[in-house]
Design a protein around this motif. Structure first.
Motif, PDB file in Angstrom:
ATOM      1  N   LEU A 306       0.851  -1.185   0.000  1.00 56.76           N
ATOM      2  CA  LEU A 306       0.000   0.000   0.000  1.00 56.76           C
ATOM      3  C   LEU A 306       0.888   1.237   0.000  1.00 56.76           C
ATOM      4  N   LEU A 307       0.639   2.159  -0.945  1.00 56.48           N
ATOM      5  CA  LEU A 307       1.471   3.348  -1.075  1.00 56.48           C
ATOM      6  C   LEU A 307       0.797   4.621  -0.590  1.00 56.48           C
ATOM      7  N   THR A 308      -0.529   4.680  -0.598  1.00 55.64           N
ATOM      8  CA  THR A 308      -1.217   5.918  -0.227  1.00 55.64           C
ATOM      9  C   THR A 308      -2.280   5.655   0.829  1.00 55.64           C
ATOM     10  N   ASP A 309      -2.586   6.689   1.601  1.00 57.74           N
ATOM     11  CA  ASP A 309      -3.554   6.591   2.689  1.00 57.74           C
ATOM     12  C   ASP A 309      -4.963   6.784   2.135  1.00 57.74           C
ATOM     13  N   PRO A 310      -5.801   5.747   2.176  1.00 56.16           N
ATOM     14  CA  PRO A 310      -7.141   5.883   1.597  1.00 56.16           C
ATOM     15  C   PRO A 310      -8.047   6.842   2.362  1.00 56.16           C
ATOM     16  N   GLU A 311      -7.690   7.209   3.566  1.00 56.61           N
ATOM     17  CA  GLU A 311      -8.524   8.167   4.287  1.00 56.61           C
ATOM     18  C   GLU A 311      -8.410   9.561   3.677  1.00 56.61           C
ATOM     19  N   THR A 312      -7.229   9.899   3.172  1.00 58.81           N
ATOM     20  CA  THR A 312      -6.993  11.273   2.729  1.00 58.81           C
ATOM     21  C   THR A 312      -6.763  11.413   1.234  1.00 58.81           C
ATOM     22  N   VAL A 313      -6.498  10.317   0.526  1.00 58.26           N
ATOM     23  CA  VAL A 313      -6.216  10.372  -0.914  1.00 58.26           C
ATOM     24  C   VAL A 313      -7.186   9.441  -1.628  1.00 58.26           C
ATOM     25  N   ASP A 314      -7.727   9.905  -2.755  1.00 57.36           N
ATOM     26  CA  ASP A 314      -8.728   9.111  -3.473  1.00 57.36           C
ATOM     27  C   ASP A 314      -8.450   9.166  -4.971  1.00 57.36           C
ATOM     28  N   PHE A 315      -8.072   8.019  -5.533  1.00 56.06           N
ATOM     29  CA  PHE A 315      -7.761   7.925  -6.957  1.00 56.06           C
ATOM     30  C   PHE A 315      -8.894   7.253  -7.745  1.00 56.06           C
ATOM     31  N   GLU A 342       1.816  12.909  -8.696  1.00 58.26           N
ATOM     32  CA  GLU A 342       2.848  11.908  -8.983  1.00 58.26           C
ATOM     33  C   GLU A 342       3.100  11.085  -7.723  1.00 58.26           C
ATOM     34  N   VAL A 343       3.161   9.757  -7.871  1.00 50.52           N
ATOM     35  CA  VAL A 343       3.453   8.865  -6.754  1.00 50.52           C
ATOM     36  C   VAL A 343       4.550   7.909  -7.189  1.00 50.52           C
ATOM     37  N   ASP A 344       5.593   7.759  -6.362  1.00 54.90           N
ATOM     38  CA  ASP A 344       6.650   6.813  -6.706  1.00 54.90           C
ATOM     39  C   ASP A 344       6.537   5.550  -5.874  1.00 54.90           C
ATOM     40  N   ALA A 345       7.430   4.611  -6.107  1.00 53.95           N
ATOM     41  CA  ALA A 345       7.331   3.287  -5.487  1.00 53.95           C
ATOM     42  C   ALA A 345       7.574   3.307  -3.986  1.00 53.95           C
ATOM     43  N   SER A 346       8.065   4.422  -3.458  1.00 57.83           N
ATOM     44  CA  SER A 346       8.221   4.538  -2.003  1.00 57.83           C
ATOM     45  C   SER A 346       6.980   5.117  -1.349  1.00 57.83           C
ATOM     46  N   GLY A 347       6.027   5.588  -2.159  1.00 57.13           N
ATOM     47  CA  GLY A 347       4.823   6.210  -1.632  1.00 57.13           C
ATOM     48  C   GLY A 347       4.911   7.716  -1.527  1.00 57.13           C
ATOM     49  N   ALA A 348       6.007   8.314  -2.012  1.00 55.66           N
ATOM     50  CA  ALA A 348       6.145   9.770  -1.985  1.00 55.66           C
ATOM     51  C   ALA A 348       5.187  10.395  -2.999  1.00 55.66           C
ATOM     52  N   LEU A 349       4.452  11.428  -2.567  1.00 54.41           N
ATOM     53  CA  LEU A 349       3.484  12.109  -3.413  1.00 54.41           C
ATOM     54  C   LEU A 349       3.965  13.512  -3.759  1.00 54.41           C
ATOM     55  N   ARG A 350       3.694  13.922  -4.996  1.00 57.34           N
ATOM     56  CA  ARG A 350       4.003  15.286  -5.432  1.00 57.34           C
ATOM     57  C   ARG A 350       2.814  15.817  -6.210  1.00 57.34           C
ATOM     58  N   THR A 351       2.246  16.924  -5.740  1.00 58.59           N
ATOM     59  CA  THR A 351       1.099  17.529  -6.398  1.00 58.59           C
ATOM     60  C   THR A 351       1.567  18.397  -7.556  1.00 58.59           C
ATOM     61  N   LEU A 352       0.939  18.230  -8.737  1.00 57.26           N
ATOM     62  CA  LEU A 352       1.378  18.925  -9.939  1.00 57.26           C
ATOM     63  C   LEU A 352       0.406  19.995 -10.415  1.00 57.26           C
ATOM     64  N   THR A 353      -0.835  19.977  -9.942  1.00 58.19           N
ATOM     65  CA  THR A 353      -1.804  21.008 -10.327  1.00 58.19           C
ATOM     66  C   THR A 353      -2.494  21.541  -9.082  1.00 58.19           C
ATOM     67  N   ASP A 354      -3.256  22.634  -9.257  1.00 58.60           N
ATOM     68  CA  ASP A 354      -3.842  23.325  -8.106  1.00 58.60           C
ATOM     69  C   ASP A 354      -5.142  22.656  -7.651  1.00 58.60           C
ATOM     70  N   ASP A 355      -5.725  23.229  -6.601  1.00 57.44           N
ATOM     71  CA  ASP A 355      -6.925  22.641  -6.005  1.00 57.44           C
ATOM     72  C   ASP A 355      -8.207  23.286  -6.531  1.00 57.44           C
ATOM     73  N   GLN A 356      -8.138  23.924  -7.707  1.00 55.09           N
ATOM     74  CA  GLN A 356      -9.310  24.477  -8.354  1.00 55.09           C
ATOM     75  C   GLN A 356      -9.619  23.789  -9.681  1.00 55.09           C
ATOM     76  N   THR A 357      -8.626  23.131 -10.247  1.00 57.91           N
ATOM     77  CA  THR A 357      -8.738  22.573 -11.594  1.00 57.91           C
ATOM     78  C   THR A 357      -9.199  21.123 -11.543  1.00 57.91           C
ATOM     79  N   VAL A 358     -10.037  20.752 -12.494  1.00 56.64           N
ATOM     80  CA  VAL A 358     -10.534  19.382 -12.607  1.00 56.64           C
ATOM     81  C   VAL A 358      -9.775  18.713 -13.764  1.00 56.64           C
ATOM     82  N   VAL A 359      -8.739  17.960 -13.425  1.00 55.84           N
ATOM     83  CA  VAL A 359      -7.917  17.286 -14.428  1.00 55.84           C
ATOM     84  C   VAL A 359      -8.588  15.973 -14.820  1.00 55.84           C
ATOM     85  N   GLY A 360      -8.762  15.772 -16.127  1.00 53.34           N
ATOM     86  CA  GLY A 360      -9.392  14.542 -16.601  1.00 53.34           C
ATOM     87  C   GLY A 360      -8.426  13.398 -16.756  1.00 53.34           C
TER      88      GLY A 360
END
Length: 664
Positions: A306-315, A342-360
């Motif tokens: 498991l790489l991401t916390d399902p309580e706070t992140v939703d893909f 972006e998520v790597d194999a260690s579970g590190a997350l990097r946000t690439l866009t803002d919290d207003q845009t709806v990326v498809g």
């Protein structure tokens, strides 16, 4: 925006980026009132300089473009009128597309092999004697279906037990030397190209539905998602499998290691296998407000991590895109936005866009990232992503904005119990006070966003202030926010929508608290029907494709074998305590009931029973049924029906909650 402006609602597919950089290709789609269908073509989008986008194909509906690994070819799906989509390839420099498949039921998805010499695709395999496999046998002449499963239909498709989806592999044709086929005359006098496609090799079979395919980097295996376990008819589990390209038995990589409902699977460039899944618990059915997490399998026999916390992140809204050697890109559903991450194999997350845009979705080539997106100014556009955010490459909604678009105001209202309720308000132009429409979204584990929303724009364009929020039960605010209404529907969610309505009227000028209507579809139809049984302030209501009778939902809906059990429970009194049908005798509000005849998600009987109960009790009501449409009418139905739906809705409000704009 007016109902007649539907043609201007442009949607954009996930981009594919040329391996050499410099350009991307997308499908640009829109509902066509003249064709009464959604149409689309492929466009080339330059990534640098000042060159304009260029039309690449001219099919009726061309979608899902993907460059070959070497960039010489472009594959895509093409659907002709009233025919299923088939797989085509074309010279990436331009030319005549060449058909790769001629499947009876079409192709739903595909991927390139790493060497570019083959394509894997997913297609439904029809049972002989059905779906046009025998000339002269129409649907009403097919043999009787003998059903012994709980799950046997799907909304928008129909029966599934006699046309399972499987994985195939086919060689890529030589587009440079492909002969021009002789046309075959059709009964209506038109012609159809003679089939010249190669016979594909079927990799999976059996009474299962397979999908979400990905080639391993060495090209020797295809990963796919399927439910092949013995209890698949009574639970929601699905797992990641791999199958050799040369043929063989599929191998289950995740089933022994957890209770997964897998959404997508994708190999990274270095061979790691990433997948997204919900943990559906020991029962295999605990799906309510379960966020989708990212996992990785380090090798074919390894235990998933498991790489991401399902309580706070939703893909949930995301397909996985291979990016760097050990990293992938996904879209995180977060507080009314879809954020590229972006998520790597260690579970590190990097946000690439803002919290207003709806990326498809995203397309990549090396370090180049191109996305399709929506925001308050567009229903669909293309942008380049770098360390500074989005750089818009197109402006496809300019014609719609010229017709008049209202920017929503974002609000957070504190509810009666101190809980924050997040949402938006659209205020029409002109002097108020304006009549108010409280809109409630479906799901319930879904959400409104701040992106340009055609329904809100049409109502605001007709002179109505539109209030819409994400009450408890919605997605994008953590699992606890979504799960609190499990077997407690119509409790805090009811309070939240009413508190947001009251708070919006208090904080936003120009809203008339004395003239208010309420409307919603699916779960929004549920909460609308529930609300008007308990609050009688509304001048009118619209209940659309509603979940209205939990008891009758079982055995009639395509999700009836599990949805109500988890959301409203199985105890008769508990179900009744959450049922709009059980409290219909308390309704006094004039109510328009909208439904589609082929809705298998919330079947037509839900609307008919509710409407009849209102009618017999003397409530002013009307039932509108759209022929041939399913649960997705308002989003992807026939354009003429979509326009008619808007006209009917605005006529209803003109009669029961008139604005200063004369729709008629």
């Amino acid at each position: 925006m007016k109902p007649a402006d539907l043609d201007l609602l442009v949607g954009v597919s996930t981009p594919t980026v040329h391996p050499g950089g410099g350009r991307a290709v997308v499908s640009v789609m829109h509902p066509s009132l003249s064709a009464d269908a959604t149409v689309g073509q492929l466009w080339t989008i330059p990534l640098g300089g000042h060159a304009a986008p260029k039309l690449l194909t001219r099919g009726f509906r061309d979608t899902a473009p993907r460059f070959s690994p070497d960039g010489r070819l472009l594959a895509f799906l093409r659907a002709e009128p009233k025919r299923p989509p088939q797989l085509f390839v074309v010279d990436a420099a331009g030319g005549e597309p060449v058909a790769v498949t001629d499947r009876t039921l079409g192709v739903s998805e595909f991927v390139w092999s790493p060497d570019g010499r083959a394509l894997a695709f997913v297609s439904r395999e029809p049972e002989q004697g059905r779906y046009g496999t025998v000339e002269g046998i129409d649907p009403n002449g097919e043999p009787a279906r003998r059903i012994d499963t709980l799950k046997y239909q799907a909304n928008g498709l129909g029966y599934t037990i006699d046309r399972h989806a499987h994985v195939f592999v086919v060689a890529v044709p030589d587009v440079w030397s492909a002969p021009t086929p002789s046309p075959i005359p059709l009964p209506d006098g038109s012609t159809d190209p003679a089939p010249t496609v190669a016979e594909p090799r079927q990799l999976t079979d059996g009474p299962y539905d397979d999908g979400s395919i990905s080639f391993s980097p060495d090209g020797g295996r295809v990963a796919f998602v399927s439910a092949r376990h013995a209890s698949r008819d009574v639970d929601l589990r699905s797992n990641v499998f791999t199958v050799p390209v040369e043929g063989g038995e599929p191998r289950d990589l995740t089933g022994p290691h957890g209770s997964f409902s897998v959404v997508d699977a994708q190999y990274a460039n270095n061979g790691l296998l990433f997948f997204t899944a919900q943990d559906v618990g020991e029962s295999g059915r605990d799906f309510v407000a379960r966020n989708t997490a990212l996992y990785v399998i380090d090798g074919e026999g390894a235990v998933p991590r498991l790489l991401t916390d399902p309580e706070t992140v939703d893909f949930t809204e995301s397909g996985i895109v291979a990016y760097r050697d050990d990293a992938v890109l996904l879209v995180d559903r977060r507080r009314g936005a879809l954020v590229l991450t972006e998520v790597d194999a260690s579970g590190a997350l990097r946000t690439l866009t803002d919290d207003q845009t709806v990326v498809g979705g995203a397309g990549v080539a090396g370090d180049t990232i191109v996305v399709n997106f929506a925001d308050a100014r567009t229903t669909g556009d293309v942008a380049l992503v770098d360390g500074e955010g989005l750089h818009r490459l197109t402006d496809l909604s300019a014609p719609l904005r010229a017709k008049g678009v209202i920017t929503p105001r974002e609000l957070t209202i504190t509810g009666r119990d101190g809980y924050p309720i997040h949402g938006w308000v659209l205020v029409p132009e002109g002097e108020g006070p304006h009549p108010v429409l409280l809109n409630i979204h479906g799901g319930p584990f879904a959400s409104y966003t701040g992106a340009l929303f055609d329904e809100a724009q049409v109502y605001a364009g007709a002179g109505y202030a539109v209030v819409m929020c994400n009450p408890r039960g919605s997605a994008g605010y953590g699992q606890e926010h979504g799960r609190v209404i499990r077997q407690k529907m119509g409790t805090v969610d009811l309070n939240d929508v009413l508190d947001f309505l009251d708070g919006s009227i208090e904080q936003v000028s120009g809203l008339d608290r004395e003239r208010v209507g309420i409307m919603g579809g699916s779960y929004g139809g549920y909460l609308t029907a529930w609300t008007i049984a308990h609050d009688h302030r509304f001048a009118g209501a619209i209940v659309e494709r509603g979940f209205l009778d939990p008891d009758a939902f079982v055995g009639t809906s395509d999700i009836g074998s599990f949805f109500g059990d988890e959301y409203t429970g199985t105890d008769p009194e508990l179900m009744r305590s959450q049922s709009p049908q059980a409290v219909v005798d308390q309704v006094r509000t004039p109510t328009l009931v909208l439904h589609s005849s082929a809705d298998l998600r919330c079947p037509l009987g839900q609307a008919e029973r509710y409407y009849t109960a209102l009618k017999r009790r003397g409530v002013e009501t009307e039932l509108v049924i759209f022929p041939g449409e399913d649960h997705e009418l308002s989003r992807s139905g026939r354009p003429r029906h979509r326009r008619q739906r808007f006209d009917i809705i605005l006529d209803w409000w003109a009669d029961h909650l008139p604005s200063r704009c004369n729709h008629r």
